[in-house]
Structure formats: C-alpha cells, structure tokens
Enzyme design. Sequence first.
Site, mmCIF file in Angstrom:
data_model
loop_
_atom_site.group_PDB
_atom_site.id
_atom_site.type_symbol
_atom_site.label_atom_id
_atom_site.label_comp_id
_atom_site.label_asym_id
_atom_site.label_seq_id
_atom_site.Cartn_x
_atom_site.Cartn_y
_atom_site.Cartn_z
ATOM 1 N N LYS A 29 0.868 -1.182 0.000
ATOM 2 C CA LYS A 29 0.000 0.000 0.000
ATOM 3 C C LYS A 29 0.901 1.226 0.000
ATOM 4 O O LYS A 29 1.719 1.426 0.896
ATOM 5 C CB LYS A 29 -0.903 0.002 1.224
ATOM 6 C CG LYS A 29 -1.758 1.262 1.284
ATOM 7 C CD LYS A 29 -2.795 1.196 2.365
ATOM 8 C CE LYS A 29 -3.589 2.498 2.415
ATOM 9 N NZ LYS A 29 -4.611 2.476 3.452
ATOM 10 N N ARG B 92 -10.716 10.004 1.162
ATOM 11 C CA ARG B 92 -10.619 10.745 2.428
ATOM 12 C C ARG B 92 -11.686 11.840 2.498
ATOM 13 O O ARG B 92 -12.157 12.164 3.603
ATOM 14 C CB ARG B 92 -9.204 11.314 2.591
ATOM 15 C CG ARG B 92 -8.170 10.198 2.752
ATOM 16 C CD ARG B 92 -6.749 10.708 2.802
ATOM 17 N NE ARG B 92 -5.784 9.606 2.781
ATOM 18 C CZ ARG B 92 -4.477 9.764 2.612
ATOM 19 N NH1 ARG B 92 -3.959 10.976 2.462
ATOM 20 N NH2 ARG B 92 -3.678 8.723 2.603
ATOM 21 N N LYS C 138 1.271 10.099 5.376
ATOM 22 C CA LYS C 138 1.349 8.708 5.856
ATOM 23 C C LYS C 138 2.631 8.025 5.388
ATOM 24 O O LYS C 138 2.713 6.797 5.334
ATOM 25 C CB LYS C 138 0.106 7.944 5.400
ATOM 26 C CG LYS C 138 -1.205 8.528 5.945
ATOM 27 C CD LYS C 138 -2.408 7.606 5.727
ATOM 28 C CE LYS C 138 -3.670 8.153 6.410
ATOM 29 N NZ LYS C 138 -4.832 7.241 6.274
ATOM 30 N N LYS D 109 -2.050 -1.518 -3.918
ATOM 31 C CA LYS D 109 -2.936 -0.358 -3.897
ATOM 32 C C LYS D 109 -2.113 0.910 -3.958
ATOM 33 O O LYS D 109 -1.146 1.002 -3.208
ATOM 34 C CB LYS D 109 -3.716 -0.411 -2.588
ATOM 35 C CG LYS D 109 -4.608 0.767 -2.328
ATOM 36 C CD LYS D 109 -5.241 0.616 -0.986
ATOM 37 C CE LYS D 109 -6.026 1.878 -0.708
ATOM 38 N NZ LYS D 109 -6.420 2.001 0.651
ATOM 39 N N SER E 67 -10.054 5.305 -5.153
ATOM 40 C CA SER E 67 -10.994 6.416 -5.357
ATOM 41 C C SER E 67 -10.521 7.403 -6.428
ATOM 42 O O SER E 67 -11.302 7.802 -7.293
ATOM 43 C CB SER E 67 -11.221 7.144 -4.032
ATOM 44 O OG SER E 67 -10.000 7.596 -3.474
HETATM 45 C C1 PBG Z 1 -7.618 3.514 5.287
HETATM 46 C C2 PBG Z 1 -7.837 3.305 3.831
HETATM 47 C C3 PBG Z 1 -7.616 4.226 2.790
HETATM 48 C C4 PBG Z 1 -8.097 3.629 1.628
HETATM 49 C C5 PBG Z 1 -8.573 2.358 1.962
HETATM 50 N N1 PBG Z 1 -8.390 2.166 3.333
HETATM 51 C C6 PBG Z 1 -7.099 5.620 2.805
HETATM 52 C C7 PBG Z 1 -5.776 5.911 3.370
HETATM 53 O O1 PBG Z 1 -4.929 5.035 3.575
HETATM 54 O O2 PBG Z 1 -5.546 7.102 3.643
HETATM 55 C C8 PBG Z 1 -8.122 4.289 0.272
HETATM 56 C C9 PBG Z 1 -9.108 3.735 -0.706
HETATM 57 C C10 PBG Z 1 -9.396 4.611 -1.873
HETATM 58 O O3 PBG Z 1 -8.761 5.657 -2.100
HETATM 59 O O4 PBG Z 1 -10.310 4.248 -2.634
HETATM 60 N N2 PBG Z 1 -6.516 2.973 5.887
#
Ligand code: PBG
Length: 386
Positions: free
Chosen positions: A253, A263, A275, A306, A332
């Site tokens: 990730k 978000r 992050k 991801k 997203s």
């Molecule tokens: C939370 C999480 C996130 C996403 C999935 N789980 C956001 C992040 O890590 O800030 C993002 C999914 C998306 O953008 O569709 N840990």
Amino acid sequence: MLSFGFASAGALVQPSAPRHSVLRASSPSMAVLTPFTGEELIQVPDGVLRENAKGRPWVDQRPRPRRNRKSESMRRMVRETSISPANFIYPLFIHDEDSNVAIASMPGCERHSLKSMLAEAKDAWQYGVRSFVLFPKVDDNLKSNRGEEAYNPSGIVPRAVSMLKEALPDSIVCTDVALDPYSSMGHDGIVEDGRILNDETIEQLCKQSVCQARAGCDVVAPSDMMDGRVGAIRDALDAEGFADVSILAYTAKYASAYYGPFRDALDSHPGFGDKKTYQQDPANGREALIECQLDELEGADMLMVKPGLPYLDVILRLKQSTNLPVAAYHVSGEYSMLKAAAERGWLDERKVALETLTCFRRAGADIILTYYAKQASKWLLEDGLI
Ligand code: PBG
C-alpha cells in the site's frame, strides 16, 4: 497482367486511381487541396511485394497474428483473461444517519445509511457481485487518538456486518482494519509526539479484527501498514476461535495522492503530516516484495496492491513471487479521474472502465476492489460477456 507495381522489375507501387489528397501551395499565401494523382511513385524494395494466385499483392509472411483477431468469436476463444463479478469486491461507504450523502469527488458513490447500504448490496448481488468491503464515516465525537471506537461491538461496522450477513448469508463481507476512521489525529495508528506507534497500534488492530470477526465478517483487511500486524491479527483471531476468518493484507500500500476522494468521503484526511512513515514510497518496487514475503510468512490469505493502475508493475511482480491470490485496489482517485473525463465527454466511460478492469486481470490481479463493481457487472451482463 500486374495491376500493381510489385514483383521483380522496379517493385513500384502505382495507385491506379487517385487515392490521397495532398496539400499543395499554389501560391505562397494560399494552400489548396488537390487530389494526389499518383505521379509520385513510391519505391518499395525489390522482392517485398509478390503476386498471389488471385493477382493480389502478397507479402511472404507466414505467421500472421491477425488471424487470431479476425472475428469476435475468435477473439473470445483465444482471450487470455476475463473479468467477472466473481472477481470484484465492492467498497461501500456507510454512516450512522438516516439518509445518504453524495460524495462530490466520486460521482455515483454515496455515504449510505445502513438501510441503503443493504439495498445497494442486494442490488449489486443481482448482477453477480458477492463481496463487499465496508468503510465507515465516524462521528467526530467518537474519535480519539487510540481509536477505541474501532472495537466497539455496537459500533457502526459490527452492526453493518451483522445486517449484511443476515440478509445475504452467502456474501463475503470484508472489513477494513486500521484506525484512521476512528482517529482524532486522522492517522492509521496511535500518535505520540508526532510519530505513529507501531506495536501499540497493533494491539488496537487485533481488538478491532476480533470485534469484526465476532460480528460475522468473513475477511479482515488490514490497511494500516504497521510491521507485524498480519501475524498478530492471525494469532488474535485464532486464539478467539476465528481460524476461518481470512486476512486480505494490504501488502503493498503506497503513500498515494490517489486516495484523496476516499478521504473526502470519510472525512479522514490526516490531521497532520502525511502517511509516508508507514505507507510505501511510490518510487519503490522491490520493497513490495519484502512486504509480500512477510505477509505470506505471517499467514495472510490474499495480498493486495494499492493503488491499482499506476502500479500494474507491482501487481505483476507480486503475482510472480507468490502463490497466494493477488488483489488490486482500483482506488478512489482512479475512479474519480474516469468519472470526470466521462462527464466531460472526453472518454467513453463504459469502454474505458471495462478495459481498465481487464488490464488489472492481465497484470495478474485475481481480485479487484472497485467502485465500478456493480456497474461493471451490469455492463458485462448486458454485453453477454458473463
Ligand atoms: C484507510 C484506507 C484508505 C483507503 C482504503 N483504506 C485511505 C488511506 O490510507 O488514507 C483508500 C481507498 C481509496 O482511495 O479508494 N486505511
């Protein structure tokens, strides 16, 4: 008689009729279109063009990959990958309110009331979607640094899980494991002096996973990127008698700007900083293989990459180094880009979305988390592809 200028002598191609228009300047100030009359002869090297028995030009080429593309039936027969609703996991945003709220940066997605979430899941079900993953928007006054609400048995996620499993017992309900929706700091873990604590966070994640398992989820999906959390969650689940609950690890990730609209949807932007001390650097590929090895050893059942589309190389590399199923998250921001271009009429949404999902499969993804899950399944049905 040769009607084409091929074969031995000269090997000239002479169009018999005017075929092209060329721009010619008849005066320095004016360009007019005049037909190409063919007086300019195009030289084709000797021996390239021959004549077949029908008097047609023939390039002496035995392997012709186009034969396998000559009709839709042929293309379907030789197609290397396919997509099906069985491959999709449909992310659903939920909140504890009676009505839905549209998400401006994700047209077509909503923050659902629990009732509406159920209706949406049932609707998707009739097009073949069987798997869902839930993302809650949590009220600000339930948030804290330690994110205790994440393991409140009467919290929104456990309630949503029980509702879904009761209504659709054969569904696969996945839950996200991370503190961010519950964190007053907007981070995936506990914060101390501006740092994200690893092992202290894992304790919370274990409680969160067990709480979700008790509610009946089929798969927990840790998205937090703390070191060692997969093994710890596995042990915590097993110790509580949940050896059957699977772990879909967010293995690679990345610290990506493509999560922006997500978000927005959950109001979960980091309270400070970013992050990057826990999510991976987008510049790194090999690092994903380290995470892959660890998650495998720690007992993950499925591995995820991801975001998706900008990381197809990572999907492929993971696929080549594991025998576990690989998932890709079409996140997203990727969804929003397609929606925005489609709204402007710049892209054909249906074609581009199905192409994108197919490319995930070609790169090696067995599973795709996508906001297009329901819509794409509908399209696949309409096109007779499933
Ligand atoms: C939370 C999480 C996130 C996403 C999935 N789980 C956001 C992040 O890590 O800030 C993002 C999914 C998306 O953008 O569709 N840990």
